[in-house]
Design an enzyme around this catalytic site. Sequence first.
Site, PDB file in Angstrom:
ATOM      1  CD  GLU A 186      -2.369  -1.045   2.597  1.00  0.00           C
ATOM      2  OE1 GLU A 186      -2.485  -0.187   3.591  1.00  0.00           O
ATOM      3  OE2 GLU A 186      -2.802  -2.152   3.276  1.00  0.00           O
ATOM      4  CG  HIS A 193       4.332   2.722  19.939  1.00  0.00           C
ATOM      5  ND1 HIS A 193       3.712   4.017  19.737  1.00  0.00           N
ATOM      6  CD2 HIS A 193       4.631   2.180  18.841  1.00  0.00           C
ATOM      7  CE1 HIS A 193       3.657   3.963  18.241  1.00  0.00           C
ATOM      8  NE2 HIS A 193       4.049   2.977  17.731  1.00  0.00           N
ATOM      9  CB  CYS A 234       0.056   0.619   8.930  1.00  0.00           C
ATOM     10  SG  CYS A 234       0.915   1.889   9.278  1.00  0.00           S
TER      11      CYS A 234
HETATM   12  N1  SAH Z   1       8.024  -0.202  11.110  1.00  0.00           N
HETATM   13  C1  SAH Z   1       7.961   1.183  10.846  1.00  0.00           C
HETATM   14  C2  SAH Z   1       7.178   1.980  10.167  1.00  0.00           C
HETATM   15  C3  SAH Z   1       5.733   1.381  10.003  1.00  0.00           C
HETATM   16  S1  SAH Z   1       4.207   1.702  10.934  1.00  0.00           S
HETATM   17  C4  SAH Z   1       7.608   1.772  12.386  1.00  0.00           C
HETATM   18  O1  SAH Z   1       7.530   0.660  13.335  1.00  0.00           O
HETATM   19  O2  SAH Z   1       7.935   2.872  12.786  1.00  0.00           O
HETATM   20  C5  SAH Z   1       4.086   3.487  10.943  1.00  0.00           C
HETATM   21  C6  SAH Z   1       3.612   4.082  12.390  1.00  0.00           C
HETATM   22  O3  SAH Z   1       2.291   3.630  12.689  1.00  0.00           O
HETATM   23  C7  SAH Z   1       4.460   3.456  13.563  1.00  0.00           C
HETATM   24  O4  SAH Z   1       4.788   4.398  14.333  1.00  0.00           O
HETATM   25  C8  SAH Z   1       3.600   2.476  14.078  1.00  0.00           C
HETATM   26  O5  SAH Z   1       3.922   2.050  15.247  1.00  0.00           O
HETATM   27  C9  SAH Z   1       2.200   3.016  13.952  1.00  0.00           C
HETATM   28  N2  SAH Z   1       1.087   2.097  13.976  1.00  0.00           N
HETATM   29  C10 SAH Z   1       0.988   0.612  13.705  1.00  0.00           C
HETATM   30  N3  SAH Z   1      -0.252   0.407  13.957  1.00  0.00           N
HETATM   31  C11 SAH Z   1      -1.241   1.604  14.595  1.00  0.00           C
HETATM   32  C12 SAH Z   1      -2.378   1.707  15.209  1.00  0.00           C
HETATM   33  N4  SAH Z   1      -3.126   0.572  15.072  1.00  0.00           N
HETATM   34  N5  SAH Z   1      -2.733   2.863  15.715  1.00  0.00           N
HETATM   35  C13 SAH Z   1      -1.902   3.788  15.576  1.00  0.00           C
HETATM   36  N6  SAH Z   1      -0.398   3.802  15.150  1.00  0.00           N
HETATM   37  C14 SAH Z   1      -0.083   2.722  14.700  1.00  0.00           C
END
Ligand code: SAH
Length: 345
Positions: free
Chosen positions: A91, A215, A330
């Site tokens: 995506e 997080h 994502c």
């Molecule tokens: N692998 C990388 C980039 C992809 S995720 C990383 O971990 O940073 C992009 C962002 O979206 C990351 O900060 C991830 O933790 C966050 N993310 C993933 N799932 C999420 C959700 N359900 N709610 C909010 N943020 C989320």
Amino acid sequence: MGIDIRSMTPEELTDALKAMGEPAFRGKQVFTWLHRGVRSFEEMSDIPKALREKLAAAYRLGGLTAAQKQVSRLDGTAKYLWELHDGNCIESVVMRYRHGNTVCISSQVGCRMGCAFCASTLGGKIRDLTAGEMAEQVMFTQADSGLPISNIVLMGIGEPLDNLENVLRFLELVNHPLGMNIGMRHISLSTCGLVPGIRRLAELELQLTLSVSLHAPDSETRSRIMPVNRAYDVDELFAACHDYFARTGRRISFEYAMIDGVNDADWQADLIVKKLRGMPGHVNLIPLNDVVESPLKPSRRVRQFQQRLENQGVTATVRRSLGGDIDASCGQLRRKVMGREEQGQ
Ligand code: SAH
């Protein structure tokens, strides 16, 4: 089916074409066409026909085809589901901001990092994307949407530092003056905290913006929701971040998805403040996107948490959510389509 020609640098193309008996300038010429987004060698009108045929026989060009597109009626956010040459899907999302159009791209098919709240990791990692496949997400999104892209964020499906060699190559391609010529300061890379990768980026002193998915500021909570913390814990992560800032002078952005009863307590805000001391960090609070497969729920304390950080001198913003009426976060669209295929629809 030959190697992916869109992943090659101008120097590599020049060498390859010289080896075919072509003059040196052809390499740059072909590179320019490739990064203007041609989908076939036929379109390279100032390249002799015989050479175009030779290239078509030796290389693969054009991996991505649009499988699905959703456009938000609320804010114009557009989400693309791309099919790759081997049938896998990824995506990209285009977001329209006042400071320019930004494309969020994927770096892997799936992800093996296992974060508890993330839809992209549910089926594991299938494979890395090539540099050309990452570049195609930018150029094809731009071509299809008609929106000139000025910013790139590596925040889609996958962990960019788990595919570091291809990501570095991608950065070289999109940054090249003969290519899309997108400045490093217009590119952000987000990582879940692979410390060796962060250290490598620091050594390279790239001027991109590093985002770290924090997080949780305490190891116990972080290990519970992010397995990567068991390999590189919070203290190692912050040490790498402090070194990164010392080396590059670039402020790091910390992503923080707020989860009810897990990471939204006052003491956790206070711990973030403590760990950031000595570095001008910026905390980006994200209201958790509800992933149906996950028991984690969005926090109701986002504003209080933000206030507590701000009161102690840490800049904290709450991310505005775009594309709320489409599956813009994502991995959600890919999951939906994969699910449908699994059910044979
Ligand atoms: N692998 C990388 C980039 C992809 S995720 C990383 O971990 O940073 C992009 C962002 O979206 C990351 O900060 C991830 O933790 C966050 N993310 C993933 N799932 C999420 C959700 N359900 N709610 C909010 N943020 C989320």
